[in-house]
Write a protein that holds these residues in place. Structure first.
Motif, mmCIF file in Angstrom:
data_model
loop_
_atom_site.group_PDB
_atom_site.id
_atom_site.type_symbol
_atom_site.label_atom_id
_atom_site.label_comp_id
_atom_site.label_asym_id
_atom_site.label_seq_id
_atom_site.Cartn_x
_atom_site.Cartn_y
_atom_site.Cartn_z
ATOM 1 N N ARG A 27 45.634 36.662 51.587
ATOM 2 C CA ARG A 27 46.334 37.741 51.330
ATOM 3 C C ARG A 27 47.803 37.221 50.688
ATOM 4 O O ARG A 27 48.421 37.763 49.801
ATOM 5 C CB ARG A 27 46.727 38.696 52.531
ATOM 6 C CG ARG A 27 45.642 39.208 53.144
ATOM 7 C CD ARG A 27 45.965 40.008 54.453
ATOM 8 N NE ARG A 27 44.955 40.778 54.957
ATOM 9 C CZ ARG A 27 44.450 40.190 56.239
ATOM 10 N NH1 ARG A 27 44.628 38.993 56.540
ATOM 11 N NH2 ARG A 27 43.069 40.968 56.873
ATOM 12 N N LYS A 28 48.455 35.818 51.306
ATOM 13 C CA LYS A 28 49.366 35.479 50.827
ATOM 14 C C LYS A 28 49.250 35.063 49.232
ATOM 15 O O LYS A 28 50.099 35.154 48.156
ATOM 16 C CB LYS A 28 49.512 34.051 51.465
ATOM 17 C CG LYS A 28 50.880 33.346 51.067
ATOM 18 C CD LYS A 28 51.085 32.178 51.976
ATOM 19 C CE LYS A 28 52.304 31.324 51.426
ATOM 20 N NZ LYS A 28 52.467 30.009 52.324
ATOM 21 N N LEU A 29 48.077 34.541 48.961
ATOM 22 C CA LEU A 29 47.636 34.159 47.511
ATOM 23 C C LEU A 29 47.201 35.295 46.689
ATOM 24 O O LEU A 29 46.898 35.066 45.469
ATOM 25 C CB LEU A 29 46.815 33.329 47.656
ATOM 26 C CG LEU A 29 47.010 31.775 48.058
ATOM 27 C CD1 LEU A 29 45.889 30.866 48.041
ATOM 28 C CD2 LEU A 29 48.238 31.150 47.286
ATOM 29 N N GLY A 30 47.422 36.600 47.201
ATOM 30 C CA GLY A 30 47.004 37.971 46.324
ATOM 31 C C GLY A 30 45.700 38.410 46.332
ATOM 32 O O GLY A 30 45.434 39.393 45.561
ATOM 33 N N PHE A 31 44.630 37.715 46.935
ATOM 34 C CA PHE A 31 43.400 38.418 47.329
ATOM 35 C C PHE A 31 43.391 39.503 48.135
ATOM 36 O O PHE A 31 44.317 39.736 49.207
ATOM 37 C CB PHE A 31 42.364 37.443 47.882
ATOM 38 C CG PHE A 31 42.307 36.067 46.938
ATOM 39 C CD1 PHE A 31 41.811 36.276 45.862
ATOM 40 C CD2 PHE A 31 43.009 34.954 47.223
ATOM 41 C CE1 PHE A 31 41.498 35.065 45.019
ATOM 42 C CE2 PHE A 31 42.701 33.821 46.299
ATOM 43 C CZ PHE A 31 41.865 33.773 45.318
#
Length: 410
Positions: free
Chosen positions: A201-205
């Motif tokens: 989630r932090k990396l945008g997934f």
């Protein structure tokens, strides 16, 4: 007469004092040339395969140390001996075994396989004033309980899946959008999955699901059936060997075919993974504590390449994988601590472990006050023609990432 009585009294006091030390201080049943270390080990039960690999790593350490003259402590060189007892892959049994070692005067302990057994053993270690070098108990929760006598040579659980997510974010082209996490329901695997999902989630997934199944199962079809209609681009498994193999086999049977590929902890670097799956193992990503390209060198083993050579010579030409390597590293940590302490007294060895800052074939050994090794990074491998090949981090990569992985199997 008084002189003889005084001499006898002095001898008795000396004997009692010797009995108050660790088994190392007495050097194994009165044998002043041996340093005995205890190890509870999963030789049978659900984790017997991983336990066997861990024992191989300990045995290689013992052979290497003794070949170099043994452990220098107290002005002597002591032959290293490791005593094993089968914990049958059960945490309660592991705790009882560590307690039994303590009753026998064995204060220096090498960890069992797995986080659940290590956590159970750590509580006993703390109570008894023993010291444990942990080779495979990675769950961060073990080190959040205030223990000060357990030291993990390996990278912590939160980096197992997160490292693969990071590698995909940096290397995958086209970059996937969605991920589903499948996890065994033991503490270690759940920590890994939750940390991996957080990193995703932090990396945008977009994390479309996190599904759990019983630890040790060979049937993960229910979890796969739940995620199938979500059509995730990547399926990430937080697993042990049997569960990891089951995901790939049953995903094929059920038609779960992520457009990007599969990524799993623990299983892909082990020989059993490719042997069981054949071509279906191709291009699956895995996270690993160690490869033959890991940087570092020590006096006992040498380099990672030297370790591979020694392992092959000792175990019928087989290539090593990380379970054995992390076990050898934990053993080296304990041996180095004894030498730096100049003693096998558990208090002195504990303090020496806490202060350790050493390069090894496994990477750096340096511990936080809680006992974790945060200085060593995980590596990510991809199965190619049945062999794990390092693809991340970039500075350690042996080959570029093949992506998407699912559509590029031989």
């Amino acid at each position: 007469m008084r002189t003889r009585k005084a001499a006898a009294l002095a001898a008795a006091v000396a004997l009692i004092a010797a009995g108050c030390g660790s088994k190392g201080e007495k050097h194994s049943g009165g044998d002043s040339s041996t340093l005995t270390i205890g190890a509870s080990m999963s030789l049978t039960g659900s984790l017997a395969r991983e336990g066997g690999l861990t024992k191989e790593g300990y045995e290689l350490c013992k052979k290497a140390v003794n070949a170099k003259g043994g452990v220098a402590a107290g002005g002597r060189h002591l032959r290293l001996d490791i005593k094993y007892q089968d914990d049958t892959s059960k945490p309660d049994t592991a705790a009882q075994i560590v307690d039994q070692f303590n009753d026998k005067g064995v204060k220096l302990i090498l960890g069992p396989y797995g986080s659940a057994t290590t956590e159970a053993a750590a509580a006993v270690i703390e109570r008894n004033g023993q010291v444990m070098a942990d080779s495979s108990g990675a769950d961060d929760k073990i080190f959040q309980k205030g223990y000060r006598r357990t030291f993990a040579a390996l990278s912590p659980a939160h980096s197992y899946a997160a490292s693969m997510v990071q590698a995909i974010a940096e290397l995958a082209k086209p970059k996937p959008r969605t991920m589903a996490f499948l996890s065994a329901d033991d503490g270690f695997s759940k920590t890994v999955a939750q940390s991996g999902a957080d990193q995703a989630r932090k990396l945008g997934f977009t994390v479309v699901a996190t599904e759990y199944f019983p630890s040790g199962t060979s049937d993960v079809s229910a979890a796969l059936t739940k995620i199938k209609p979500m059509r995730p681009d990547v399926v990430v498994g937080s697993v042990h060997v049997a569960e990891g193999i089951a995901i790939i086999k049953q995903a094929k049977e059920l038609g779960v075919r992520p457009s990007g590929g599969f990524a799993e902890t623990v299983a892909p670097p082990t020989p059993d993974f490719a042997k069981s799956l054949g071509a279906d193992a191709e291009n699956v990503l895995g996270s690993t504590q160690w490869t033959e390209k890991t940087a570092g060198k020590d006096k006992w083993i040498g380099t990672a390449a030297d370790y591979a050579t020694q392992f092959a010579a000792m175990f019928g030409g087989r290539a090593p994988e990380y379970h054995g390597a992390e076990a050898t590293a934990a053993c080296i940590a304990l041996v180095d601590a004894v030498e730096k302490a100049g003693s096998t007294d558990p208090g002195k060895v504990r303090d020496a472990l806490a202060a350790l800052d050493e390069p090894t074939f496994f990477g750096p050994l340096k511990f936080t006050p809680e006992g974790q090794n945060l200085t060593k990074t995980m590596q990510v491998v991809q199965v190619r023609k049945g062999k794990p090949v390092t693809v991340w981090p970039k500075e350690a990569a042996e080959a570029p990432l093949i992506w998407p992985g699912t559509g590029n199997r031989s």
